[in-house]
Write a protein that holds these residues in place. Structure first.
Motif, PDB file in Angstrom:
ATOM      1  N   PHE A  66       2.391  35.433  71.519  1.00 33.91           N
ATOM      2  CA  PHE A  66       3.247  34.349  72.015  1.00 33.91           C
ATOM      3  C   PHE A  66       3.517  34.538  73.502  1.00 33.91           C
ATOM      4  O   PHE A  66       4.640  34.821  73.938  1.00 33.91           O
ATOM      5  N   SER A  84       2.125  33.191  77.690  1.00 35.88           N
ATOM      6  CA  SER A  84       1.740  31.969  78.398  1.00 35.88           C
ATOM      7  C   SER A  84       0.228  31.899  78.608  1.00 35.88           C
ATOM      8  O   SER A  84      -0.371  32.850  79.122  1.00 35.88           O
ATOM      9  N   THR A 122       1.707  29.336  70.712  1.00 35.51           N
ATOM     10  CA  THR A 122       3.114  28.987  70.899  1.00 35.51           C
ATOM     11  C   THR A 122       3.840  29.240  69.591  1.00 35.51           C
ATOM     12  O   THR A 122       3.395  28.792  68.528  1.00 35.51           O
ATOM     13  N   ALA A 147       6.464  35.489  76.013  1.00 40.69           N
ATOM     14  CA  ALA A 147       6.887  34.633  77.114  1.00 40.69           C
ATOM     15  C   ALA A 147       8.056  33.780  76.611  1.00 40.69           C
ATOM     16  O   ALA A 147       7.875  32.979  75.686  1.00 40.69           O
ATOM     17  N   GLU A 181       9.411  31.159  77.588  1.00 37.06           N
ATOM     18  CA  GLU A 181       9.179  29.714  77.634  1.00 37.06           C
ATOM     19  C   GLU A 181       8.250  29.231  76.525  1.00 37.06           C
ATOM     20  O   GLU A 181       8.083  28.006  76.345  1.00 37.06           O
ATOM     21  N   CYS A 182       7.653  30.177  75.785  1.00 38.18           N
ATOM     22  CA  CYS A 182       6.689  29.819  74.740  1.00 38.18           C
ATOM     23  C   CYS A 182       7.221  30.073  73.335  1.00 38.18           C
ATOM     24  O   CYS A 182       6.449  30.062  72.363  1.00 38.18           O
ATOM     25  N   SER A 225       3.988  35.856  81.408  1.00 35.30           N
ATOM     26  CA  SER A 225       4.936  34.738  81.357  1.00 35.30           C
ATOM     27  C   SER A 225       5.125  34.125  82.729  1.00 35.30           C
ATOM     28  O   SER A 225       4.951  34.782  83.762  1.00 35.30           O
TER      29      SER A 225
END
Length: 395
Positions: free
Chosen positions: A139, A141, A155, A178, A180-181, A202
């Protein structure tokens, strides 16, 4: 659990300098019984009942090194063989370099491979120098893959917590992701279950990362690598990592992944008690080989660099003894800081500092003996000089 040696009789080790993880003891003895440190005392106070091994003049004794990121060693890549025997062999390959315990690391791969690795680590964690498992991905980027295969980068969904959460039963383990993911509360769920979460590969903004830290994320995987550079108006991961003491930052000090000037800048900017030296080691460590295959890609060792066909760095040809020496020379760290960054700091990150990473009373007798030039003489694990373990067959 892993195979264990018979408990040695009580004994002492005498050395000119002993670093217990917190302070120095000169011309001292470390007393060990039942594989556990009893005390550090002056040579004059040694009791006759202690059989004493006297180390050569100038020898430094320190807590055994703890490596949070070990992809391979001894010709073995964990992604190729996510088995208990492979984990033991990787740990054994690094022991000659002062690493007495580690987290075998699986980079982004199939879910099935990760589940197999989790089961394997569960069967050996706590023995043979294996603390748990580090899942670096999947998981992360897709914009910062490094050498991770793009086909396996994913993701996360909340359903992924069902299999990933099994890591909570695997000793002391960690996940690189990451922020954001992954969805909201993903990090909090993992951290609450005891799994250490670390940001890596990330492009998280400072706000996104800080929110993840508030949820329990506590590490930074290979600071500066596979993340955007800090700028005046975009502090990003680097800016938060250097200023937030809740974060322990791992750093690869091989003189290749991070320029020595940047290494010194990081050590100056961040509390050294929150910097952990990591190897990011690949199968070449502990061997004479100069190439290997990483999930279908040919990796070559060139002038100390492990690179694929397009020049992308693929892990490191590094061990923690060399990282300590580098940190204390071109990195500008004091020797005690460098030793602590390879022992107490990673132990504290994993929450095991009462038993590992120090040589205070009650800690496991994991010790590295170093020459004045910081070359490894020998190690002890739980008071034993470990015997070799057979390498599994290499496919």
């Amino acid at each position: 659990m892993g195979s264990e040696q018979a408990e040695p009789p009580p004994f002492a080790i005498s050395a000119d300098r002993i670093f217990d993880g917190y302070r120095w003891h000169n011309h001292a003895l470390i007393l060990i019984a039942g594989g556990i440190v009893q005390s550090i005392t002056s040579r004059d106070e040694s009791a006759s009942r202690w059989s004493t091994e006297v180390m050569p003049p100038g020898t430094i004794l320190a807590p055994g090194f703890i490596d949070l990121q070990v992809n391979g060693g001894g010709g073995i890549l964990l992604n190729d063989q996510p088995t208990p025997d492979a984990m033991r062999a990787i740990a054994q390959a690094h022991r000659r370099y002062g690493t007495t315990s580690c987290l075998p690391t699986l980079i982004s791969d199939t879910r099935a491979k990760a589940i197999v690795a989790i089961a394997a680590a569960k069967s050996v964690a706590g023995g043979d120098g294996i603390l748990g498992l580090h899942l670096e991905g999947p998981f992360i980027s897709p914009r910062r893959p490094g050498i991770h295969p793009g086909d396996y980068i994913a993701t996360a969904t909340m359903e992924d917590l069902d299999w990933l959460g099994e890591l909570s039963a695997v000793g002391s383990s960690m996940v690189t992701l990451a922020p954001e993911c992954v969805p909201a509360r993903f990090v909090k769920t993992l951290a609450t279950s005891g799994i250490r979460c670390s940001v890596g590969h990330s492009e998280a903004t400072a706000d996104t990362l800080t929110a993840a830290v508030d949820e329990g994320l506590s590490g930074v995987t290979h600071l500066f690598n596979a993340m955007p550079a800090m700028s005046a108006r975009e502090p990003g991961i680097v800016g938060v990592a250097l200023t937030d003491d809740r974060l322990t930052a791992g750093i690869i000090v091989d003189g290749i992944h991070v320029d020595p000037v940047v290494v010194r800048a990081a050590f100056s900017a961040k509390n050294p008690n929150n910097i952990a030296l990591v190897s990011d080691a690949m199968p070449t460590v502990g061997t004479e080989q100069d190439h290997f295959e990483l999930m279908g890609r040919q990796i070559q060792l060139r002038d100390g660099r492990l690179v694929c066909e397009n020049g992308t760095l693929a892990g490191a040809h590094l061990n923690l003894a060399s990282a300590v020496k580098n940190a204390a020379t071109f990195g500008g760290m004091f020797l005690d800081e460098a030793l602590r960054a390879a022992s107490l700091v990673p132990a504290r990150f994993l929450g095991i500092e009462r038993h590992r990473g120090t040589l205070v009373a009650g800690a496991q007798g994991d010790i590295v003996a170093l020459t004045p030039n910081l070359e490894v003489l020998t190690t002890w694990v739980a008071g034993n000089r470990p015997q070799s373990v057979p390498n599994p067959e290499r496919g």
